[in-house]
Motif scaffolding. Structure first.
Motif, PDB file in Angstrom:
ATOM      1  N   VAL A 174       0.829  -1.198   0.000  1.00  0.00           N
ATOM      2  CA  VAL A 174       0.000   0.000   0.000  1.00  0.00           C
ATOM      3  C   VAL A 174       0.868   1.255   0.000  1.00  0.00           C
ATOM      4  O   VAL A 174       0.520   2.265  -0.613  1.00  0.00           O
ATOM      5  CB  VAL A 174      -0.963  -0.021   1.199  1.00  0.00           C
ATOM      6  CG1 VAL A 174      -1.741   1.288   1.294  1.00  0.00           C
ATOM      7  CG2 VAL A 174      -1.947  -1.183   1.067  1.00  0.00           C
ATOM      8  N   ALA A 175       2.010   1.199   0.681  1.00  0.00           N
ATOM      9  CA  ALA A 175       2.921   2.338   0.671  1.00  0.00           C
ATOM     10  C   ALA A 175       3.386   2.641  -0.744  1.00  0.00           C
ATOM     11  O   ALA A 175       3.494   3.810  -1.145  1.00  0.00           O
ATOM     12  CB  ALA A 175       4.117   2.069   1.578  1.00  0.00           C
ATOM     13  N   MET A 176       3.682   1.594  -1.521  1.00  0.00           N
ATOM     14  CA  MET A 176       4.072   1.833  -2.908  1.00  0.00           C
ATOM     15  C   MET A 176       2.922   2.448  -3.689  1.00  0.00           C
ATOM     16  O   MET A 176       3.115   3.377  -4.475  1.00  0.00           O
ATOM     17  CB  MET A 176       4.521   0.530  -3.573  1.00  0.00           C
ATOM     18  CG  MET A 176       4.812   0.701  -5.066  1.00  0.00           C
ATOM     19  SD  MET A 176       5.700  -0.680  -5.809  1.00  0.00           S
ATOM     20  CE  MET A 176       7.362  -0.403  -5.182  1.00  0.00           C
ATOM     21  N   MET A 178       9.396   8.750  -2.010  1.00  0.00           N
ATOM     22  CA  MET A 178       8.819   8.207  -0.779  1.00  0.00           C
ATOM     23  C   MET A 178       9.203   6.743  -0.574  1.00  0.00           C
ATOM     24  O   MET A 178       9.221   6.243   0.549  1.00  0.00           O
ATOM     25  CB  MET A 178       7.290   8.358  -0.848  1.00  0.00           C
ATOM     26  CG  MET A 178       6.522   7.725   0.293  1.00  0.00           C
ATOM     27  SD  MET A 178       4.735   7.877   0.038  1.00  0.00           S
ATOM     28  CE  MET A 178       4.106   6.751   1.306  1.00  0.00           C
ATOM     29  N   LEU A 179       9.549   6.052  -1.665  1.00  0.00           N
ATOM     30  CA  LEU A 179       9.878   4.634  -1.589  1.00  0.00           C
ATOM     31  C   LEU A 179      11.273   4.387  -1.026  1.00  0.00           C
ATOM     32  O   LEU A 179      11.567   3.282  -0.557  1.00  0.00           O
ATOM     33  CB  LEU A 179       9.778   3.992  -2.974  1.00  0.00           C
ATOM     34  CG  LEU A 179       8.422   4.075  -3.676  1.00  0.00           C
ATOM     35  CD1 LEU A 179       8.555   3.551  -5.102  1.00  0.00           C
ATOM     36  CD2 LEU A 179       7.387   3.280  -2.899  1.00  0.00           C
ATOM     37  N   CYS A 180      12.124   5.383  -1.080  1.00  0.00           N
ATOM     38  CA  CYS A 180      13.546   5.139  -0.790  1.00  0.00           C
ATOM     39  C   CYS A 180      13.832   4.674   0.635  1.00  0.00           C
ATOM     40  O   CYS A 180      14.605   3.732   0.825  1.00  0.00           O
ATOM     41  CB  CYS A 180      14.353   6.383  -1.152  1.00  0.00           C
ATOM     42  SG  CYS A 180      14.251   6.788  -2.921  1.00  0.00           S
ATOM     43  N   PRO A 181      13.244   5.282   1.670  1.00  0.00           N
ATOM     44  CA  PRO A 181      13.517   4.754   3.014  1.00  0.00           C
ATOM     45  C   PRO A 181      12.931   3.369   3.248  1.00  0.00           C
ATOM     46  O   PRO A 181      13.383   2.644   4.128  1.00  0.00           O
ATOM     47  CB  PRO A 181      12.844   5.790   3.925  1.00  0.00           C
ATOM     48  CG  PRO A 181      12.669   7.011   3.090  1.00  0.00           C
ATOM     49  CD  PRO A 181      12.424   6.505   1.709  1.00  0.00           C
ATOM     50  N   TRP A 198      10.004  -3.345  -6.314  1.00  0.00           N
ATOM     51  CA  TRP A 198      10.994  -2.866  -5.344  1.00  0.00           C
ATOM     52  C   TRP A 198      12.409  -2.924  -5.914  1.00  0.00           C
ATOM     53  O   TRP A 198      13.274  -2.129  -5.530  1.00  0.00           O
ATOM     54  CB  TRP A 198      10.896  -3.666  -4.052  1.00  0.00           C
ATOM     55  CG  TRP A 198       9.634  -3.340  -3.295  1.00  0.00           C
ATOM     56  CD1 TRP A 198       8.537  -4.131  -3.132  1.00  0.00           C
ATOM     57  CD2 TRP A 198       9.353  -2.113  -2.613  1.00  0.00           C
ATOM     58  NE1 TRP A 198       7.580  -3.476  -2.405  1.00  0.00           N
ATOM     59  CE2 TRP A 198       8.055  -2.242  -2.066  1.00  0.00           C
ATOM     60  CE3 TRP A 198      10.053  -0.932  -2.415  1.00  0.00           C
ATOM     61  CZ2 TRP A 198       7.451  -1.221  -1.329  1.00  0.00           C
ATOM     62  CZ3 TRP A 198       9.462   0.086  -1.681  1.00  0.00           C
ATOM     63  CH2 TRP A 198       8.172  -0.056  -1.146  1.00  0.00           C
ATOM     64  N   ARG A 199      12.668  -3.840  -6.843  1.00  0.00           N
ATOM     65  CA  ARG A 199      13.982  -3.863  -7.489  1.00  0.00           C
ATOM     66  C   ARG A 199      14.145  -2.627  -8.359  1.00  0.00           C
ATOM     67  O   ARG A 199      15.234  -2.031  -8.424  1.00  0.00           O
ATOM     68  CB  ARG A 199      14.126  -5.135  -8.312  1.00  0.00           C
ATOM     69  CG  ARG A 199      14.133  -6.409  -7.457  1.00  0.00           C
ATOM     70  CD  ARG A 199      14.111  -7.654  -8.310  1.00  0.00           C
ATOM     71  NE  ARG A 199      15.261  -7.731  -9.208  1.00  0.00           N
ATOM     72  CZ  ARG A 199      15.386  -8.642 -10.158  1.00  0.00           C
ATOM     73  NH1 ARG A 199      14.433  -9.539 -10.345  1.00  0.00           N
ATOM     74  NH2 ARG A 199      16.459  -8.662 -10.925  1.00  0.00           N
ATOM     75  N   ALA A 231      16.779   0.891  -8.037  1.00  0.00           N
ATOM     76  CA  ALA A 231      17.507   1.602  -9.083  1.00  0.00           C
ATOM     77  C   ALA A 231      17.120   3.074  -9.121  1.00  0.00           C
ATOM     78  O   ALA A 231      17.990   3.954  -9.239  1.00  0.00           O
ATOM     79  CB  ALA A 231      17.228   0.955 -10.437  1.00  0.00           C
ATOM     80  N   MET A 232      15.839   3.373  -8.999  1.00  0.00           N
ATOM     81  CA  MET A 232      15.404   4.769  -9.022  1.00  0.00           C
ATOM     82  C   MET A 232      15.992   5.538  -7.843  1.00  0.00           C
ATOM     83  O   MET A 232      16.448   6.678  -8.000  1.00  0.00           O
ATOM     84  CB  MET A 232      13.872   4.845  -9.000  1.00  0.00           C
ATOM     85  CG  MET A 232      13.204   4.374 -10.284  1.00  0.00           C
ATOM     86  SD  MET A 232      11.418   4.706 -10.327  1.00  0.00           S
ATOM     87  CE  MET A 232      10.816   3.555  -9.074  1.00  0.00           C
ATOM     88  N   CYS A 233      15.976   4.921  -6.663  1.00  0.00           N
ATOM     89  CA  CYS A 233      16.493   5.610  -5.483  1.00  0.00           C
ATOM     90  C   CYS A 233      18.004   5.843  -5.589  1.00  0.00           C
ATOM     91  O   CYS A 233      18.512   6.860  -5.118  1.00  0.00           O
ATOM     92  CB  CYS A 233      16.156   4.817  -4.219  1.00  0.00           C
ATOM     93  SG  CYS A 233      14.381   4.817  -3.847  1.00  0.00           S
TER      94      CYS A 233
END
Length: 610
Positions: A221-223, A234-237, A251-252, A256-258
């Motif tokens: 849900v966070a994603m 927002m996904l990075c932490p 998440w993979r 890469a994005m983070c």
């Protein structure tokens, strides 16, 4: 918001990321007060008031097998059940290597000491002081029952004011009911908010849980919340922890994005190339992720996005495209669920003129308030790419808010509503003009327009300005009915004769909804209700499981449970699907648990939108 051991790296890196990735509306989603500030006061950050990936989200399976690998284009689908999360992952090298690398638990302790941690026994973004519901709002209700209601609720619902109340409940700081995990229950709350179009509110609920307490369901849900708010940072932490709990290939790509957003283009490139070789994603899903990582500091990847051959819009595609400043074709937007309109209406990365059509839907559903709509149209008036027709509406709106000539102001507002393309847009324009309508001085000359003016005021909860028209409206008119339902200072009750008189002048269904509202609010003598119910043909004594549930919750004084059950009773796209008897029970139950102001506004909305 608590961030974890990886947050310090991400915070430094995000300073160099493209501005478009962080163009998010920072306002909070508090519902409008029933006693709002007057027009002309400085506008506070606009409050907000759904995704429907399927007609009804699927129930989680009961098995414990690992979840199937899902590709990014599929992550908008209903949440599947996932196994219990394993222990915290072993962290990678710290920024300053030590002789004995710290464990994840030690790093979390350093970042978030015990006194600052939050328990999942109580989760939410707002308390009573900010307009939230009481922490014990669910009372003795079983968490599994409530969770099932949220999962099955087919948003959007008919009532704008009930949507606002539901949002306020879902973001309130509430005790986790018995029988459910606090993080999982927060995930259900946020997931419902996303389906309502309330992306920012969903993000607030997700951020109310410390990362070490996340579960696989809350990870997912966070994603979704990050994508709905077009905020991949927002996904990075979360990414280091979520990857250890999930096989979701998204998440993979997030890793890469983070890395790219953190100013590590070389590492980001290797990760995205590995994802391509391993077929973790392909096509536009991979290209959008590559475009995001290339927007970070020192990013050198130039990616062109082509929508040819794309026949479906997922949350992944919408969120990353919006974050990267890539316009989504109208044909794809039209194929998406209505919740995307709510996300788009508040996406700061989309130009104001391009948000107008989505804003009409959002205003009619409570995602956007009067203040937010006025602010948006003010930006439209100043934008270079505004069409001539929209610019004309913006100028008329300014005149309606500033003109001292009451006849001119009324004429402009009447024309604004008359030119609406459909009933939903007409209601959205009433929201837009609410405070302009409140500025019209009651007078006999404007009495013919009083019904629409009062209905517009009540979209923003302006009940006292509406009540000033009491001596200027005709008894038995729609304007009279709206005042009878909403006057906060009403003395005495409406007589049986007055209620029955409205039945003789109003269209049948509008009369039934008026009776349901006035009876549910207790503004007519209780002894006359049975005969009036028979005269209006409203079976308020009919019994079923839903009636028993909402009545019991009201008797036990559980406002949060009552609000959720009220929304269950409104699972229909518009008011044509709401039975008058259902409205009676909703209004009566809300009033009984202390939400009388909201009950009045819902009753008035029913009459004005019938």
């Amino acid at each position: 918001m608590r961030r974890r051991w990886a947050a310090s790296l991400v915070a430094i890196a995000l300073a160099g990321a493209g501005a478009g990735l962080h163009a998010q509306s920072q306002d909070r989603d508090a519902p409008e007060s029933l006693l709002p500030e007057g027009f002309g006061d400085p506008s506070p950050p606009p409050p907000a008031d759904r995704p429907r990936p399927q007609t009804q989200p699927a129930q989680p399976p009961t098995g414990t097998a690992p979840p199937p690998v899902r590709r990014p284009g599929e992550i908008v689908q209903p949440l599947p059940g996932l196994p219990t999360a394993p222990g915290l992952p072993t962290p990678g090298p710290t920024p300053t290597p030590t002789a004995s690398p710290l464990s994840a638990a030690q790093l979390l302790q350093y970042d978030l000491p015990d006194y600052a941690r939050r328990s999942v026994a109580r989760v939410g973004a707002i308390g009573l002081a900010e307009g939230g519901l009481p922490a014990n709002g669910f009372g003795r209700s079983d968490g599994r029952f409530l969770q099932g209601l949220m999962r099955r609720l087919d948003a959007p619902i008919a009532s704008r004011w009930l949507s606002i109340t539901l949002r306020r409940m879902l973001v309130s700081r509430l005790d986790t009911p018995a029988g459910v995990n606090g993080a999982d229950f927060a995930a259900e709350r946020a997931w419902l908010l996303l389906r309502m179009g309330e992306a920012q509110a969903a993000r607030d609920v997700v951020n109310g849980v410390d990362t070490e307490n996340f579960t696989p369901k809350l990870d997912q849900v966070a994603m979704q919340a990050a994508l709905a708010t077009a905020d991949p940072a927002m996904l990075c932490p979360l990414q280091p922890f979520a990857m250890a709990r999930s096989r979701d290939t998204s998440w993979r790509l997030a890793e890469a994005m983070c890395a790219g957003l953190s100013g590590e283009p070389s590492r980001a490139g290797k990760l995205i190339d590995a994802a391509r070789r391993q077929k973790a994603a392909s096509g536009i899903d991979l290209l959008l992720a590559e475009k995001i990582l290339g927007a970070g500091a020192q990013g050198r990847r130039a990616v062109t996005i082509e929508w040819d051959g794309v026949d479906r819009l997922s949350a992944w595609r919408w969120g990353l495209a919006t974050a990267a400043g890539v316009a989504v074709p109208d044909t794809l937007l039209a194929s998406a669920g209505p919740q995307v309109r709510g996300w788009a209406a508040r996406a700061a990365g989309i130009a104001p003129p391009a948000r107008l059509r989505a804003a009409d839907w959002a205003a009619s559903q409570g995602v956007l308030s009067n203040l937010a709509m006025v602010d948006l149209w003010g930006q439209v008036e100043d934008a270079d790419d505004t069409s001539n027709s929209d610019a004309a509406i913006a100028r008329d709106l300014r005149a309606a808010y500033t003109s001292a000539d009451m006849a001119e102001r009324t004429s402009i507002l009447t024309q604004l509503w008359k030119e609406a393309a459909d009933p939903r847009q007409r209601y959205a324009r009433m929201v837009l003009a609410a405070r302009a309508a409140a500025g019209v001085r009651p007078a006999a000359a404007q009495a013919a327009s009083a019904g629409d003016l009062i209905a517009a005021m009540l979209t923003a909860g302006l009940d006292r300005p509406a009540a000033r028209w009491r001596s200027h409206v005709e008894a038995g008119s729609d304007a009279w009915a709206l005042i009878a339902l909403t006057d906060p200072d009403a003395r005495g009750q409406v007589s049986q004769g007055e209620v029955d008189g409205y039945r003789g002048t109003a269209e049948t269904r509008r009369g039934q909804l008026f009776f349901a509202g006035i009876a549910g609010l207790g503004r007519v003598d209780a002894g006359s209700i049975p005969s009036l119910a028979e005269a209006f043909a409203v079976p308020i004594n009919a019994d079923n499981a839903w009636v028993r549930a909402i009545r019991t919750a009201a008797e036990r004084g559980e406002p949060a449970t009552v609000v959720l059950l009220a929304a269950v009773g409104m699972q229909t796209p518009d008011w044509r699907g709401v039975a008058p008897a259902t409205l009676f029970h909703i209004v009566a139950s809300l009033a009984r648990v202390g939400l009388e102001g909201e009950a009045r506004m819902i009753a008035a909305e029913a009459v004005s939108r019938a």
